[in-house]
Scaffold this active site. Sequence first.
Site, mmCIF file in Angstrom:
data_model
loop_
_atom_site.group_PDB
_atom_site.id
_atom_site.type_symbol
_atom_site.label_atom_id
_atom_site.label_comp_id
_atom_site.label_asym_id
_atom_site.label_seq_id
_atom_site.Cartn_x
_atom_site.Cartn_y
_atom_site.Cartn_z
ATOM 1 N N ASP A 191 19.187 59.255 77.868
ATOM 2 C CA ASP A 191 19.430 58.485 78.596
ATOM 3 C C ASP A 191 19.042 57.295 78.207
ATOM 4 O O ASP A 191 18.060 57.421 78.160
ATOM 5 C CB ASP A 191 19.078 59.196 79.769
ATOM 6 C CG ASP A 191 20.715 59.350 81.105
ATOM 7 O OD1 ASP A 191 21.425 57.547 80.259
ATOM 8 O OD2 ASP A 191 20.895 59.706 82.004
ATOM 9 N N ASP B 169 29.734 58.697 83.636
ATOM 10 C CA ASP B 169 29.387 59.871 84.062
ATOM 11 C C ASP B 169 31.018 60.589 84.666
ATOM 12 O O ASP B 169 31.644 59.872 85.258
ATOM 13 C CB ASP B 169 28.792 59.816 85.231
ATOM 14 C CG ASP B 169 27.703 59.905 85.228
ATOM 15 O OD1 ASP B 169 26.871 58.962 83.692
ATOM 16 O OD2 ASP B 169 26.120 60.214 85.113
#
Length: 369
Positions: free
Chosen positions: A134, A189
Amino acid sequence: MGLGRLRDGLAPTPPMGWNSWNRFQTKIDERLIRETAEAMIETGMRDAGYRYVVIDDGWEAPERDGDGDLGSDPERFGSGIADLARRVHGLGMRFGIYTDAGTRTCAGYVGSLGYEFRDARRFASWGVDFVKIDWCNTSGLGTRSVYWKWSNAFRAAGRPMILSLCEWGRTRPWQWGGRVGHLWRTCWDIQDTWDSLTTVLDRQRGLAPYAGPDHWNDPDMLEVGNGGMTTTEYRAHFSLWCLLAAPLMAGNDIRTMPDDIRAILTAPEVIAVDQDPLGLQGDLVRAEGGTEVWARELADGSRAVVLFDRDAQPREVAVRWTELGWSATDRVQVRDLWERADRGSCAEGFAARVPAHGVAMLRLSRSEA
Ligand code: GLA
């Protein structure tokens, strides 16, 4: 661009599996992972192709140990990650984990910045097969150089591991990500809403040329079965992800999923489109008054087509052969992939009545002249 892409055979078709984040966020523990892995067998998910059991953010111990190594949360993952990986392998699946390129993960756990080689070695020693990396808490860092470092760290660790880049499409990873990893997120997201789904979908247009075996665009994990959309909407979500050659990471609670959700996630002819060996991602062919036609070329010369109704009313949606590079007079066999039924052979095109927020998904094969 595109030269020097990885061709290491680790992800010849888009990776399929399950990831803990969309449904559970950081409320995870080893029991959940074990039960999920077992449920993947009982529900037929493993046999449908879902291979990777991936723990997302929230598994980490509060601090590194005295040697500087990452460890798992002593309470929620007390048996350790190596033990979990062994169990998952024992069930005939592969094991994945998460870290962050920066100082802290997105949920505030320990990050990997400055520890790339050490952490890659650690993951390898645990038997990890897939790592999602990430991009939170990375101020001042460049995506290409940091992910390049990870790629080298994986090589040095000596275990084949899929590298999943997650910088949310900020620095056009489709242009360079294939040189360092196997998949890269293309957008922010996803959420379990219709609005989010269509927003993510719109971001995928034009990205098809960048994907192929061992290097895939990742429009984010599946929300199918998480409760915020209807079954019809989830069928559309799954169909479009397969058309896009997207990695298929289920994000629901596999242990309790109802039959309609299981039927979507394990639909064999729809999954076969996602996993087509040619690995050509599909794209939008035409948008018209709330309806869309998406198409993808498959290894046997046939085409997968999604007739998509974004509207709140049912609509008739049609595809014409000329839009697929064929001529109007060609005879084309039509197969309905959700109904698993042949619809005969037609010239010119094919139309279907599509429910609101729904799809029809077809496989079209041109008859030999
Ligand atoms: C970011 C990622 C998500 C998830 C969370 C975890 O938001 O994009 O997919 O991994 O972090 O904190």
